[in-house]
Motif scaffolding. Structure first.
Motif, short mmCIF file in Angstrom:
data_model
loop_
_atom_site.label_atom_id
_atom_site.label_comp_id
_atom_site.label_asym_id
_atom_site.label_seq_id
_atom_site.Cartn_x
_atom_site.Cartn_y
_atom_site.Cartn_z
N MET A 1 -15.87 0.85 -37.93
CA MET A 1 -15.04 0.02 -38.81
C MET A 1 -13.62 0.56 -38.90
SD MET A 1 -17.95 -0.69 -41.74
CE MET A 1 -16.77 -1.06 -42.97
N ASP A 2 -13.22 1.39 -37.95
CA ASP A 2 -11.87 1.97 -38.01
C ASP A 2 -10.79 0.89 -38.00
OD1 ASP A 2 -13.02 4.44 -38.09
OD2 ASP A 2 -12.71 4.90 -35.98
N ASP B 1 -6.61 -2.62 -40.49
CA ASP B 1 -6.11 -3.96 -40.83
C ASP B 1 -5.87 -4.09 -42.33
OD1 ASP B 1 -6.26 -4.62 -38.18
OD2 ASP B 1 -8.01 -5.94 -38.37
N LEU B 2 -6.69 -3.41 -43.12
CA LEU B 2 -6.53 -3.47 -44.57
C LEU B 2 -5.47 -2.49 -45.08
CD1 LEU B 2 -10.29 -3.74 -45.62
CD2 LEU B 2 -8.59 -5.56 -45.62
N GLY B 3 -4.90 -1.71 -44.17
CA GLY B 3 -3.87 -0.75 -44.56
C GLY B 3 -4.43 0.57 -45.01
N PHE C 1 -5.28 -13.61 -41.08
CA PHE C 1 -6.60 -13.26 -41.62
C PHE C 1 -6.79 -11.76 -41.53
CE2 PHE C 1 -7.10 -17.68 -40.33
CZ PHE C 1 -7.67 -18.21 -41.46
N ILE C 2 -7.18 -11.20 -42.66
CA ILE C 2 -7.46 -9.76 -42.71
C ILE C 2 -8.91 -9.60 -43.12
CG2 ILE C 2 -6.92 -7.58 -43.83
CD1 ILE C 2 -4.09 -8.54 -44.19
N PRO C 3 -9.70 -8.90 -42.45
CA PRO C 3 -9.45 -8.17 -41.21
C PRO C 3 -9.45 -9.11 -40.01
CG PRO C 3 -11.75 -7.91 -41.83
CD PRO C 3 -11.08 -8.71 -42.92
N VAL D 1 -14.67 -5.12 -36.45
CA VAL D 1 -15.87 -4.30 -36.63
C VAL D 1 -16.65 -4.33 -35.33
CG1 VAL D 1 -18.02 -4.03 -37.92
CG2 VAL D 1 -15.96 -4.83 -39.09
N LYS D 2 -16.83 -3.16 -34.74
CA LYS D 2 -17.54 -3.07 -33.46
C LYS D 2 -18.93 -2.52 -33.71
CE LYS D 2 -13.29 -2.57 -30.90
NZ LYS D 2 -12.50 -3.05 -31.99
N VAL D 3 -19.92 -3.27 -33.24
CA VAL D 3 -21.32 -2.90 -33.43
C VAL D 3 -21.93 -2.60 -32.07
CG1 VAL D 3 -23.57 -3.65 -34.28
CG2 VAL D 3 -21.49 -4.35 -35.48
#
Length: 188
Positions: free
Chosen positions: A55-56, A61-63, A129-131, A136-138
């Protein structure tokens, strides 16, 4: 002339028999039977599934970035803005220098003031759009399950028992009640 006659009289024998019948008895005992079933051997080997969620990019993206990244980013932005400011001041200085002595100083200063007046918009605004999509990579590594079953054959032990025989011989015994007799008489 008279012929003598022979007269024969017989008495038959009379017997009293005692008979004991023979006796035979046969018994067949049941066979001795033992059956055992050893349990099957079951071996199960598993490897755990692995789920990795990165989730980096979402936090970026959210700062919400690590401090060392924020410091580095702000330092780069500050350096770029400083270079922009220096180049802008140099450009304005060159404009003033080129117009000096030509009595255009007043018009040059007005042009520079118009260029610096108000905020500069970067372009048309749009919704962001944020994020961002895909932030998110799964990654899933499936687990494995190996099942090995080794069956054991039943153990059967049979002991056959011989038949049991009981035999009594029969017997016949006799007693003479009347003895046989032959009587011969001569008459005449």
């Amino acid at each position: 002339m008279r012929i003598p006659q022979i007269q024969i009289s017989t008495t038959d024998i009379q017997m009293d028999y005692t008979i004991t019948k023979p006796f035979q008895q046969i018994k067949q005992p049941k066979a001795n039977l033992q059956i055992s079933q050893p349990a099957a051997t079951v071996e199960i080997n598993t490897t755990n599934a692995k789920l990795d969620i990165n989730m980096d990019q979402l936090w970026r993206d959210l700062g919400l970035k690590p401090n060392h990244e924020l410091i580095k980013e702000y330092a780069q932005k500050g350096n770029q803005e400083m270079l922009k400011g220096i180049s802008k001041r140099v450009r304005e200085g060159e404009q003033l220098m080129q117009s000096a002595g030509k009595e255009q100083g007043r018009a040059t200063i007005q042009n520079i003031a118009k260029q610096n007046h108000g905020p500069q918009r970067s372009g048309p605004y749009n919704i962001k759009f944020i994020p961002s999509i895909g932030s998110v990579k799964v990654n899933i590594i499936p687990g494995t399950t190996d099942v090995n079953i080794e069956q054991n054959k039943p153990e059967i032990d049979v002991k056959v028992n011989k038949p049991q025989m009981d035999f009594t011989y029969g017997n016949v015994s006799g007693k003479m009640i009347v003895r046989p007799d032959v009587q011969i008489d001569v008459i005449g």
